[in-house]
Scaffold this motif. Structure first.
Motif, mmCIF file in Angstrom:
data_model
loop_
_atom_site.group_PDB
_atom_site.id
_atom_site.type_symbol
_atom_site.label_atom_id
_atom_site.label_comp_id
_atom_site.label_asym_id
_atom_site.label_seq_id
_atom_site.Cartn_x
_atom_site.Cartn_y
_atom_site.Cartn_z
ATOM 1 N N UNK A 79 0.972 -1.298 -0.059
ATOM 2 C CA UNK A 79 -0.080 0.134 0.200
ATOM 3 C C UNK A 79 0.719 0.963 0.030
ATOM 4 N N UNK A 80 2.107 0.809 -0.076
ATOM 5 C CA UNK A 80 3.654 2.413 -0.468
ATOM 6 C C UNK A 80 2.932 3.400 1.249
ATOM 7 N N UNK A 81 3.123 2.224 2.628
ATOM 8 C CA UNK A 81 2.347 3.079 3.297
ATOM 9 C C UNK A 81 3.903 4.000 4.007
ATOM 10 N N UNK A 83 4.344 5.964 6.790
ATOM 11 C CA UNK A 83 4.874 6.528 8.040
ATOM 12 C C UNK A 83 4.874 7.727 8.640
ATOM 13 N N UNK A 84 4.952 8.913 7.650
ATOM 14 C CA UNK A 84 4.483 10.181 7.376
ATOM 15 C C UNK A 84 3.895 10.246 8.500
ATOM 16 N N UNK A 85 4.090 11.418 9.009
ATOM 17 C CA UNK A 85 2.787 12.154 10.800
ATOM 18 C C UNK A 85 1.643 11.872 9.924
ATOM 19 N N UNK A 86 0.912 11.209 10.296
ATOM 20 C CA UNK A 86 -1.032 11.737 10.175
ATOM 21 C C UNK A 86 -0.863 10.812 9.298
ATOM 22 N N UNK A 87 -0.030 9.904 8.238
ATOM 23 C CA UNK A 87 -0.396 8.700 7.517
ATOM 24 C C UNK A 87 -1.403 7.733 8.029
ATOM 25 N N UNK A 88 -2.358 7.275 7.565
ATOM 26 C CA UNK A 88 -3.049 6.266 8.113
ATOM 27 C C UNK A 88 -3.235 5.340 7.127
ATOM 28 N N UNK A 89 -3.102 3.700 7.849
ATOM 29 C CA UNK A 89 -3.310 2.352 7.208
ATOM 30 C C UNK A 89 -4.391 1.865 7.481
ATOM 31 N N UNK A 90 -5.819 0.937 6.883
ATOM 32 C CA UNK A 90 -6.238 0.691 7.919
ATOM 33 C C UNK A 90 -6.558 -0.045 7.232
ATOM 34 N N UNK A 91 -6.612 -1.701 7.448
ATOM 35 C CA UNK A 91 -5.993 -2.488 7.464
ATOM 36 C C UNK A 91 -7.351 -3.982 8.092
ATOM 37 N N UNK A 92 -7.650 -5.156 6.828
ATOM 38 C CA UNK A 92 -8.856 -5.585 8.013
ATOM 39 C C UNK A 92 -8.038 -7.174 7.942
ATOM 40 N N UNK A 93 -8.867 -7.607 9.139
ATOM 41 C CA UNK A 93 -8.938 -9.348 9.802
ATOM 42 C C UNK A 93 -7.214 -9.848 8.767
ATOM 43 N N UNK A 94 -6.175 -9.228 10.177
ATOM 44 C CA UNK A 94 -4.813 -8.970 9.521
ATOM 45 C C UNK A 94 -4.441 -9.775 11.467
ATOM 46 N N UNK A 95 -3.689 -10.675 11.774
ATOM 47 C CA UNK A 95 -3.059 -11.160 12.782
ATOM 48 C C UNK A 95 -3.735 -11.294 14.167
ATOM 49 N N UNK A 96 -5.394 -11.934 13.979
ATOM 50 C CA UNK A 96 -6.157 -12.242 14.599
ATOM 51 C C UNK A 96 -6.685 -10.663 14.735
ATOM 52 N N UNK A 97 -7.374 -10.170 14.098
ATOM 53 C CA UNK A 97 -7.236 -8.509 14.259
ATOM 54 C C UNK A 97 -8.806 -8.021 13.400
ATOM 55 N N UNK A 99 -10.116 -5.446 12.638
ATOM 56 C CA UNK A 99 -9.221 -3.413 12.094
ATOM 57 C C UNK A 99 -8.295 -3.551 12.394
ATOM 58 N N UNK A 100 -7.619 -3.411 12.107
ATOM 59 C CA UNK A 100 -5.950 -2.320 12.419
ATOM 60 C C UNK A 100 -5.996 -1.234 11.670
ATOM 61 N N UNK A 101 -5.691 -0.396 12.705
ATOM 62 C CA UNK A 101 -5.248 1.274 11.739
ATOM 63 C C UNK A 101 -3.844 1.405 12.472
ATOM 64 N N UNK A 102 -3.057 2.281 11.386
ATOM 65 C CA UNK A 102 -1.768 2.178 11.535
ATOM 66 C C UNK A 102 -1.653 3.467 10.663
ATOM 67 N N UNK A 103 -0.917 4.213 12.156
ATOM 68 C CA UNK A 103 -0.806 5.737 12.191
ATOM 69 C C UNK A 103 0.652 5.867 12.112
ATOM 70 N N UNK A 104 0.852 6.788 11.034
ATOM 71 C CA UNK A 104 2.464 7.470 10.631
ATOM 72 C C UNK A 104 2.580 8.556 11.772
ATOM 73 N N UNK A 105 4.359 8.546 12.571
ATOM 74 C CA UNK A 105 4.823 9.352 13.386
ATOM 75 C C UNK A 105 5.704 9.725 13.182
#
Length: 523
Positions: A79-81, A83-97, A99-105
């Motif tokens: 997804x070319x994420x 990790x720049x500040x405030x960027x987000x990547x929303x993933x579903x059904x991964x690692x037993x989760x 909904x997983x939201x990854x937020x760049x810092x």
């Protein structure tokens, strides 16, 4: 009481139409449940993690990636994420989760300050609201580069700021419920910081947004007073004084009275005093423009965009929110909020261009445009504040001029003072609060420009620069020896698109700025 046709009965007053519901806060999405803890919530169907580097994962994200056998890292690359500040990547059904939201810092400025953390919280709120209306989320606070002692409290604060919806007049209400579990090592300190301090600032911002978003039919001067008084009910160390038309005329407030002449809704001056220090300690005075609806009066505005003039009370609304926040956390300072309130309407009783108004100070004002009304009501209010309360510092805030908006867009509010050093101090207040200001000048020539041939001064028609001219009118009524700050928020108070900590519409701008000023003055 008069029955109105339709399915419901309403109370019809000679001063407008209002129901109890219209003066009570009813924002279904304005509150979330926050829990600060050191352990994970087994019921969480959503996980939020931070990433400072998209190639080298650490903290909770690294652990989840390991549990997914590297699937998360593969998805990040896919997804070319970055990790720049405030960027987000929303993933579903991964690692037993679910909904997983990854937020760049990854911030080029280095360590994250308080506004950065608040913006991250707002980013999370915006992202989760767009994907699910009801959820139970874990936010892992374990790998943030910051010197802030309680970063999770500021993330929750930013989340709460963004988590707002004004749906009172919608048939379908926002009904989602969110439980936010902030997983952090200093849970107790973070919980205290949020629940006994930052939460009240967010509530003050939401109060300001409520007042500015309510239709003008329901938010006339007396309704504003009732709404704010209801909000302050039970708050300790608060005194509320309301000056009605009789009081305003008795005190010789001809400018405030004049602006309200064209409306069936009489003007008011709402004064809220909070005493958090010794009784003899001079207070900080906050004065906010409260035009509950601005047609322009006889100098009628065009129809285009006039609907937004329901928010011309944003300065007064922000003052109410700032005093509320200070009082609720029991700040060690005396603060007095002044909210001159009037509705600027055209009628047979309205003031006309060319009229002359006598102010409480005794300075006469020739009216060049009835659409330059905010400076008129501020003139009487700032003079009253000085005469009755002898403040150590006075700040006035107003949606005053399109000139300020054209000069600074929606990036900054304009700050104007007599002392440039004070302007630079206000820039620092803006930086710390997350509500930024930029100085505009106040030159002796601006006072020359507002001289009137038939009165002491005129309220407009003095040419450019418009923002400085408006400030000069107000400054005429402020003692030159008193530290004075003029904020013109015309460009920042109402936005057509949301940002990190606010949806589109009223921003409640100024509550956080004045709250930071209160903190600095208390020290």
């Amino acid at each position: 009481m008069k029955k109105v046709s339709g399915l419901f009965n309403k109370v019809v007053k000679t001063t407008g139409i209002v129901s109890i519901a219209s003066i009570m806060s009813a924002n279904a999405m304005a509150n979330a449940t926050f829990d600060f803890t050191q352990s994970l919530n087994e019921n969480a169907n959503t996980k939020v993690v931070f990433a400072d580097n998209a190639q080298e994962l650490d903290g909770a994200l690294a652990k989840l990636n390991q549990e997914s056998n590297g699937q998360i890292l593969s998805l990040i690359k896919l997804n070319d994420f970055d990790a720049s500040f405030g960027s987000t990547l929303h993933l579903q059904m991964v690692a037993g989760t679910e909904s997983l939201l990854i937020v760049g810092t990854n911030d080029e400025d280095g360590e994250l300050d308080a506004p950065d953390l608040q913006n991250l919280g707002g980013k999370i709120a915006g992202a989760l609201k767009s994907s699910s209306k009801t959820f139970n989320a874990d936010i892992h606070i374990d790998n943030l580069a910051t010197t802030i002692n309680t970063p999770s409290a500021h993330i929750a604060y930013g989340y709460q700021l963004r988590h707002y919806s004004f749906d009172r007049y919608k048939t379908k209400k926002s009904s989602g419920e969110s439980t936010i579990n902030l997983v952090t090592q200093n849970a107790s300190a973070a919980s205290s910081k949020f629940n006994t301090d930052l939460l009240f600032v967010a509530q003050g911002v939401h109060l300001a947004r409520d007042l500015a978003t309510e239709p003008g039919k329901n938010m006339y001067p007396e309704a504003f007073v009732k709404h704010v008084k209801a909000k302050f009910k039970g708050v300790k160390n608060i005194d509320i004084d309301v000056l009605d038309m009789r009081d305003i005329e008795k005190l010789g407030m001809g400018a405030l009275a004049g602006v309200g002449k064209g409306s069936i809704n009489d003007p008011r001056l709402l004064v809220i005093s909070y005493r958090g220090a010794a009784k003899n300690e001079a207070p900080l005075a906050l004065v906010g423009k409260g035009i509950t609806f601005d047609t322009g009066g006889i100098s009628l505005k065009s129809n285009s965009g006039m609907w937004a003039m329901k928010s011309d009370l944003s300065g007064a609304a922000a003052v109410a929110g700032a005093v509320y926040a200070a009082a609720k956390r029991e700040e060690s300072i005396n603060v007095v909020g002044f909210m001159p309130l009037a509705e600027n309407m055209p009628s047979q009783d309205a003031i006309r261009p060319g009229d002359v108004l006598e102010t409480m100070k005794g300075v006469s004002i020739e009216i060049m445009s009835t659409d330059a009304e905010g400076r008129l009501i501020l003139a009487d209010a700032v003079h009253y504040a000085q005469q009755e309360y002898k403040p150590k510092m006075l700040l006035n805030i107003a949606t005053l001029t399109g000139s300020a908006a054209r000069a600074l867009s929606d990036e900054y509010a304009a700050v104007i003072t007599r002392d440039f050093e004070l302007s630079t101090q206000m820039m620092e207040v803006g930086k710390k609060s997350g509500e930024h200001v930029w100085p505009l000048p106040l030159h002796p020539n601006h006072f020359e420009q507002i001289k009137s041939p038939i009165a002491d001064i005129k309220n407009s028609g003095a040419g450019n620069p418009g923002a400085s001219i408006g400030a000069a009118v107000v400054a005429t009524f402020v003692d030159e020896d008193l530290p004075w700050v003029h904020l013109d928020i015309a460009g920042v108070d109402w936005l057509d698109a949301g940002n990190d900590v606010a949806p589109k519409g009223s921003q409640g701008w100024g509550v956080r700025f004045m709250d930071q000023l209160v903190r600095d003055q208390a020290k």
